[in-house]
Design an enzyme around this catalytic site. Structure first.
Site, PDB file in Angstrom:
ATOM      1  CG  ASP A 141      -1.287 -11.306   4.675  1.00 22.81           C
ATOM      2  OD1 ASP A 141      -0.782 -11.176   5.798  1.00 22.81           O
ATOM      3  OD2 ASP A 141      -1.896 -10.393   4.098  1.00 22.81           O
ATOM      4  CG  ASN A 189      -3.886  -1.869  -3.493  1.00 24.41           C
ATOM      5  OD1 ASN A 189      -4.321  -2.192  -2.390  1.00 24.41           O
ATOM      6  ND2 ASN A 189      -3.067  -2.646  -4.186  1.00 24.41           N
ATOM      7  CG  HIS A 201      -4.157  -4.821  -0.311  1.00 27.84           C
ATOM      8  ND1 HIS A 201      -2.901  -4.772  -0.860  1.00 27.84           N
ATOM      9  CD2 HIS A 201      -3.966  -4.525   1.004  1.00 27.84           C
ATOM     10  CE1 HIS A 201      -2.010  -4.468   0.063  1.00 27.84           C
ATOM     11  NE2 HIS A 201      -2.632  -4.313   1.203  1.00 27.84           N
ATOM     12  CD  GLU A 213      -2.092  -6.480  -4.008  1.00 22.45           C
ATOM     13  OE1 GLU A 213      -2.839  -5.585  -3.562  1.00 22.45           O
ATOM     14  OE2 GLU A 213      -0.851  -6.432  -3.922  1.00 22.45           O
TER      15      GLU A 213
HETATM   16  C1  F6R Z   1      -0.933  -7.542   6.158  1.00 17.44           C
HETATM   17  C2  F6R Z   1      -2.144  -7.260   5.415  1.00 17.44           C
HETATM   18  C3  F6R Z   1      -2.280  -6.029   4.577  1.00 17.44           C
HETATM   19  C4  F6R Z   1      -2.057  -4.743   5.373  1.00 17.44           C
HETATM   20  C5  F6R Z   1      -2.205  -3.530   4.459  1.00 17.44           C
HETATM   21  C6  F6R Z   1      -1.941  -2.230   5.182  1.00 17.44           C
HETATM   22  O1  F6R Z   1      -1.080  -8.736   6.896  1.00 17.44           O
HETATM   23  O2  F6R Z   1      -3.015  -8.036   5.467  1.00 17.44           O
HETATM   24  O3  F6R Z   1      -3.566  -6.009   4.005  1.00 17.44           O
HETATM   25  O4  F6R Z   1      -2.976  -4.660   6.415  1.00 17.44           O
HETATM   26  O5  F6R Z   1      -1.320  -3.639   3.379  1.00 17.44           O
HETATM   27  O6  F6R Z   1      -0.596  -2.168   5.541  1.00 17.44           O
HETATM   28  P1  F6R Z   1      -0.028  -0.959   6.399  1.00 17.44           P
HETATM   29  O7  F6R Z   1      -0.688  -1.030   7.707  1.00 17.44           O
HETATM   30  O8  F6R Z   1       1.454  -1.221   6.479  1.00 17.44           O
HETATM   31  O9  F6R Z   1      -0.362   0.286   5.652  1.00 17.44           O
END
Ligand code: F6R
Length: 261
Positions: free
Chosen positions: A63, A131, A133, A138
């Site tokens: 992303d 959450n 995702h 989301e």
């Molecule tokens: C980022 C992504 C997100 C993160 C997720 C966890 O490229 O794809 O899905 O992996 O938000 O983020 P952290 O590791 O910061 O808790």
């Protein structure tokens, strides 16, 4: 699903790093799907510290924030350049992220999806949102979605505010691989560490398959490896069973013959 519970975050990171190293040793020109966020920082640090040769791999990140160009310090392109691509001298032409500053983000998402489909992804690395995702899919995202623009939830924007300076707004939109895009990867490896992920981990592994927890779709993936530490595993009902199958996250011993000849 292969559920590996490691004693602590450092060992969970080591386990994921090993998956990547082993794949690249076997296939030096592997196509890797990559993630960003806090959980992945020690994975990239371990790859940089080690001697794995990433010069021939092709990468696709999950992303990118809409509105942030590659030079913006909070863009995921900058994150990857700083933490992995630069230190490992990876040729820029082999590293791919959606362009957050594209004039037409929807067209950019379609272009990115097509580029991924050309050769697919051998190993897709995933983090997990509190959450539920994966990527920026989301809760309520279509389980059949392809790469597209998604509106970020307030909880994701709040969680990611720590990467932005005071007064800097976290972008509202991102281009993200879709859930069906992620499901096409030949192997998915998800890493979740820390108590803040325990509810999402339980919902992903043991809850119903539902768009309210996008990661729960990984229950349908033919090769999904979930690597967690004890803190993130705390709410799993079948924790003892996963530990029996993979004690401390290890591979099970070879099966003996159960019936005498
Ligand atoms: C980022 C992504 C997100 C993160 C997720 C966890 O490229 O794809 O899905 O992996 O938000 O983020 P952290 O590791 O910061 O808790």
């Amino acid at each position: 699903m292969k559920v590996l519970i490691l004693p602590d975050a450092a060992q969970a990171v080591g386990r994921v790093t090993r998956e990547i190293r082993d794949l690249v040793a076997q296939r030096p020109d592997a196509r890797l799907g990559l993630a960003t966020g806090g959980t992945m920082e020690p994975v990239y640090a371990a790859l940089v510290a080690g001697d794995v040769d990433l010069s021939r791999v092709t990468t696709f990140n999950l992303d990118e924030y809409v509105g942030l160009g590659p030079d913006h310090p909070q863009s995921y392109r900058a994150y990857m350049n700083t933490r992995l691509f630069g230190p490992k001298n990876m040729p820029a032409a082999q590293t791919h992220l959606p362009r957050g500053d594209a004039d037409d983000p929807a067209a950019e998402a379609a272009r990115y999806e097509a580029a991924i489909c050309e050769g697919g992804i051998d190993l897709q690395l995933l983090g997990l949102g509190a959450n539920g995702h994966i990527g920026f899919n989301e809760p309520s995202s279509s389980l059949g979605s392809l790469t597209r623009v998604k509106t970020l939830t307030n909880s994701t924007r709040d969680a990611n505010a720590r990467f932005f300076g005071p007064g800097e707004d976290v972008p509202r939109y991102a281009i993200t691989m879709g859930i069906a895009t992620i499901m096409q990867a030949r192997h998915v490896v998800l890493l979740a560490t820390g108590a803040a992920k325990a509810d999402a981990v339980a919902a992903m592994i043991e809850g119903p398959i539902t768009a309210i927890c996008p990661a729960s779709i990984l229950q349908m993936h033919p090769r999904a490896t979930i690597v967690v530490d004890e803190a993130a595993a705390a709410r799993l009902t079948l924790r003892d069973y996963y530990q029996t199958v993979h004690p401390g996250g290890a591979e099970p011993p070879p099966m003996g013959r159960s019936v005498r000849p």
